[in-house]
Design an enzyme around this catalytic site. Structure first.
Site, PDB file in Angstrom:
ATOM      1  N   TYR A  41      40.828  45.717  31.932  1.00 37.38           N
ATOM      2  CA  TYR A  41      41.097  44.607  31.027  1.00 37.38           C
ATOM      3  C   TYR A  41      39.823  43.780  30.826  1.00 37.38           C
ATOM      4  O   TYR A  41      38.999  43.671  31.740  1.00 37.38           O
ATOM      5  CB  TYR A  41      42.167  43.672  31.604  1.00 37.38           C
ATOM      6  CG  TYR A  41      43.574  44.203  31.588  1.00 37.38           C
ATOM      7  CD1 TYR A  41      44.382  44.058  30.463  1.00 37.38           C
ATOM      8  CD2 TYR A  41      44.113  44.825  32.712  1.00 37.38           C
ATOM      9  CE1 TYR A  41      45.696  44.513  30.464  1.00 37.38           C
ATOM     10  CE2 TYR A  41      45.424  45.286  32.722  1.00 37.38           C
ATOM     11  CZ  TYR A  41      46.207  45.130  31.589  1.00 37.38           C
ATOM     12  OH  TYR A  41      47.500  45.590  31.589  1.00 37.38           O
TER      13      TYR A  41
ATOM     14  N   TYR B  86      45.343  51.846  36.524  1.00 37.68           N
ATOM     15  CA  TYR B  86      44.346  51.039  37.235  1.00 37.68           C
ATOM     16  C   TYR B  86      44.874  50.593  38.594  1.00 37.68           C
ATOM     17  O   TYR B  86      46.081  50.448  38.790  1.00 37.68           O
ATOM     18  CB  TYR B  86      43.927  49.826  36.395  1.00 37.68           C
ATOM     19  CG  TYR B  86      45.040  48.884  36.010  1.00 37.68           C
ATOM     20  CD1 TYR B  86      45.502  47.896  36.892  1.00 37.68           C
ATOM     21  CD2 TYR B  86      45.615  48.956  34.746  1.00 37.68           C
ATOM     22  CE1 TYR B  86      46.514  47.025  36.529  1.00 37.68           C
ATOM     23  CE2 TYR B  86      46.629  48.086  34.373  1.00 37.68           C
ATOM     24  CZ  TYR B  86      47.076  47.124  35.267  1.00 37.68           C
ATOM     25  OH  TYR B  86      48.076  46.265  34.908  1.00 37.68           O
TER      26      TYR B  86
ATOM     27  N   ARG C 269      48.837  51.140  38.885  1.00 36.85           N
ATOM     28  CA  ARG C 269      49.850  50.894  37.864  1.00 36.85           C
ATOM     29  C   ARG C 269      49.895  52.054  36.888  1.00 36.85           C
ATOM     30  O   ARG C 269      48.873  52.552  36.438  1.00 36.85           O
ATOM     31  CB  ARG C 269      49.527  49.611  37.097  1.00 36.85           C
ATOM     32  CG  ARG C 269      49.638  48.368  37.953  1.00 36.85           C
ATOM     33  CD  ARG C 269      50.718  47.413  37.467  1.00 36.85           C
ATOM     34  NE  ARG C 269      51.988  48.041  37.196  1.00 36.85           N
ATOM     35  CZ  ARG C 269      52.750  47.779  36.130  1.00 36.85           C
ATOM     36  NH1 ARG C 269      52.349  46.888  35.246  1.00 36.85           N
ATOM     37  NH2 ARG C 269      53.901  48.378  35.956  1.00 36.85           N
TER      38      ARG C 269
ATOM     39  N   HIS D   5      50.476  51.506  30.666  1.00 38.85           N
ATOM     40  CA  HIS D   5      51.500  50.701  30.010  1.00 38.85           C
ATOM     41  C   HIS D   5      50.875  49.769  28.989  1.00 38.85           C
ATOM     42  O   HIS D   5      49.678  49.480  29.020  1.00 38.85           O
ATOM     43  CB  HIS D   5      52.294  49.871  31.033  1.00 38.85           C
ATOM     44  CG  HIS D   5      51.443  48.909  31.797  1.00 38.85           C
ATOM     45  ND1 HIS D   5      50.676  49.267  32.869  1.00 38.85           N
ATOM     46  CD2 HIS D   5      51.223  47.574  31.619  1.00 38.85           C
ATOM     47  CE1 HIS D   5      50.025  48.211  33.337  1.00 38.85           C
ATOM     48  NE2 HIS D   5      50.343  47.173  32.587  1.00 38.85           N
TER      49      HIS D   5
ATOM     50  N   HIS E 260      51.778  45.911  27.298  1.00 38.19           N
ATOM     51  CA  HIS E 260      52.609  44.706  27.347  1.00 38.19           C
ATOM     52  C   HIS E 260      53.033  44.318  25.930  1.00 38.19           C
ATOM     53  O   HIS E 260      52.204  44.294  25.017  1.00 38.19           O
ATOM     54  CB  HIS E 260      51.831  43.540  27.962  1.00 38.19           C
ATOM     55  CG  HIS E 260      51.384  43.776  29.363  1.00 38.19           C
ATOM     56  ND1 HIS E 260      52.132  43.392  30.453  1.00 38.19           N
ATOM     57  CD2 HIS E 260      50.267  44.360  29.863  1.00 38.19           C
ATOM     58  CE1 HIS E 260      51.494  43.724  31.570  1.00 38.19           C
ATOM     59  NE2 HIS E 260      50.365  44.317  31.234  1.00 38.19           N
TER      60      HIS E 260
END
Length: 233
Positions: free
Chosen positions: A103, A142, A152, A155, A157
């Site tokens: 991110y 990640y 994780r 995905h 959001h």
């Protein structure tokens, strides 16, 4: 976060306290919640962001000078009510990691490269039939430090807005066949198996663009027995 719709059983939505998801132990309420009455301004406006949605905000691959690295994908579907009717003019926002699972955020410091051509955020508005579409890059998995060797699943959001900023629902969309599903306490905090499956997108060959991008369909149901699991905190 304020929920604007009656939602399904507790098993269909992640509880505020999920001990396997360690950060919820500290941040979940320890005492009964106190309802706070909303003021007129909170209930009626401003209509957060609708007027500033630009033509190409839905395409996360054209926001910078160059093309982002990774697998280009199309994500589309409908925002639906409990009877399967499309909810028109709904503001949707997405945010995600890049193809390497990173991110653009000061807190994210794990050793994966940033992509100068990918910010990882987009927005769009559903049409008269509740239909929406995003073009993006498939996010990578990640590490997140919740437990030993914690990763994780890939995905995206999703944030779905009503008529004001406080009228907001948040969920996560996953990809079919991810091997990390059994090991992820966030995904498994939804204890109803059928509800968990509603967070997984479906591969959509019919709407794949040949030689350009694969496609995934993700229907967002706001309430009722088939409601998409939403974060309740």
């Amino acid at each position: 976060m304020t929920l604007i719709y009656p939602i399904a059983s507790n098993a269909a939505h992640p509880p505020r306290l999920s001990p396997a998801y360690k950060s919820t132990v500290k941040r979940s309420p320890q005492k009964p919640l106190i309802p706070m009455r909303h003021t007129l301004s909170e209930l009626t406006g401003p209509v957060y962001g609708h007027q500033t949605v630009r033509e190409n905000d839905h395409d996360l691959t054209i926001q910078h000078k160059g093309e982002p690295l990774g697998e280009r994908i199309i994500v589309h579907g409908h925002v639906l009510d409990e009877d399967g009717r499309g909810v028109p003019n709904t503001l949707l926002e997405v945010w995600q990691a890049n193809a390497c699972g990173r991110y653009i955020h000061v807190v994210d410091q794990h050793p994966a490269p940033l992509d100068p051509n990918f910010t990882g955020a987009g927005r769009t508005q559903s049409d008269a039939n509740g239909y929406y579409k995003f073009v993006t890059i498939k996010p990578g998995a990640y590490p997140w430090g919740n437990h030993h060797n914690a990763w994780r699943p890939s995905h995206i959001h999703f944030s779905v807005f009503g008529h004001a900023f406080v009228s907001r629902l948040v969920t996560q969309m996953y990809f079919p066949g991810d091997p990390l599903f059994p090991f992820d306490p966030i995904f498994n905090s939804v204890t109803d198996e059928k509800a968990r499956l509603r967070m997984i997108s479906a591969f959509d060959l019919e709407n794949t663009r040949p030689e350009w991008a694969l496609c995934y369909r993700f229907e967002i149901v706001l309430r009722g027995r088939s409601a998409t699991p939403m974060e309740t905190k």
